[in-house]
Design a protein around this motif. Structure first.
Motif: not given
Length: 228
Positions: A58, A61-62, A150-151, A196, A198, A225-227
């Motif tokens: 994660l 990715r971010t 970010c997440f 985002s 997860h 999850e959601r992006w």
């Protein structure tokens, strides 16, 4: 949304924080056993390493560079050195993740009990949300999303804990199905569409006991999850 907030949490939340502070200082009893877990091993935060590869994915990715561990316990995983995680050698967990900064927060552990005032790229919460009573979950989830740029990552146990609280209650005070958690998470996440997330919800598989003997039970993970 919940009628409760950070400024006005439920009475159960206040009681829970006090009980966890006691457990951090005195240790915990295990459910259905007479075993006692010493303070240094109680909510030590060592299980975080098992989620490290997912969190690393994660982060990469971010492009995250800072992280808040929300409900970190004693944060012992961050003290480990010369790690090998998923075949990767690293001097520390922070180095494995490639982060510039890690901050721990836990209201029940005095060294980390000060509430952060800034935002972080990533917010993680491992083995925490199931320990929170239902009336306070909305504002706590909203707070976690509010800290994240970010997440948000969290894992949630959907089964009873092995520990019991000083009042005799099971430490997992909110035991709900993955579908129930998905609904709660989605409702809060819609207020933070730029972040985002997860979430991994774990359920027990296999029989509890057979002929009075506890059998080996596995875990099944359900992801939401959601992006952004």
């Amino acid at each position: 949304m919940s009628i409760y907030t950070r400024e006005n949490p439920s009475p159960e939340y206040r009681e829970m924080v006090e009980m966890y502070a006691t457990l951090h200082e005195q240790g915990a009893e295990k459910a259905e056993r007479e075993d006692h877990r010493p303070p240094e091993e109680t909510f030590a935060g060592k299980m975080l390493v098992s989620h490290a590869p997912t969190i690393k994915w994660l982060i990469e990715r971010t492009g995250s560079k800072s992280l808040l561990d929300y409900g970190s316990g004693k944060g012992r995983s961050y003290e480990l050195e010369n790690l090998e995680i998923a075949g990767v050698q690293a001097a520390s967990l922070q180095a494995y993740w490639g982060l510039d900064r890690v901050r721990c927060y836990d209201p029940g552990y005095a060294p980390f009990s000060e509430l952060p005032t800034e935002r972080f790229d990533a917010v993680i919460s491992t083995d925490v949300l199931e320990h929170i009573t239902e009336p306070d979950l909305p504002w706590i989830l909203d707070e976690m999303f509010g800290y994240a740029r970010c997440f948000v990552f969290a894992n949630i146990a959907c089964y009873p804990a092995k520990k019991v609280l000083p009042n005799g209650q099971n430490a997992h005070c909110t035991v709900r199905s993955p579908d129930w958690w998905r609904g709660v998470i989605h409702a809060i996440a819609m207020r933070h569409t730029d972040v985002s997330y997860h979430f991994s919800m774990a359920t027990r598989t296999g029989p509890k006991k057979r002929f009075g003997i506890a059998g080996k039970r596995g875990l099944e993970h359900h992801t939401s999850e959601r992006w952004a």
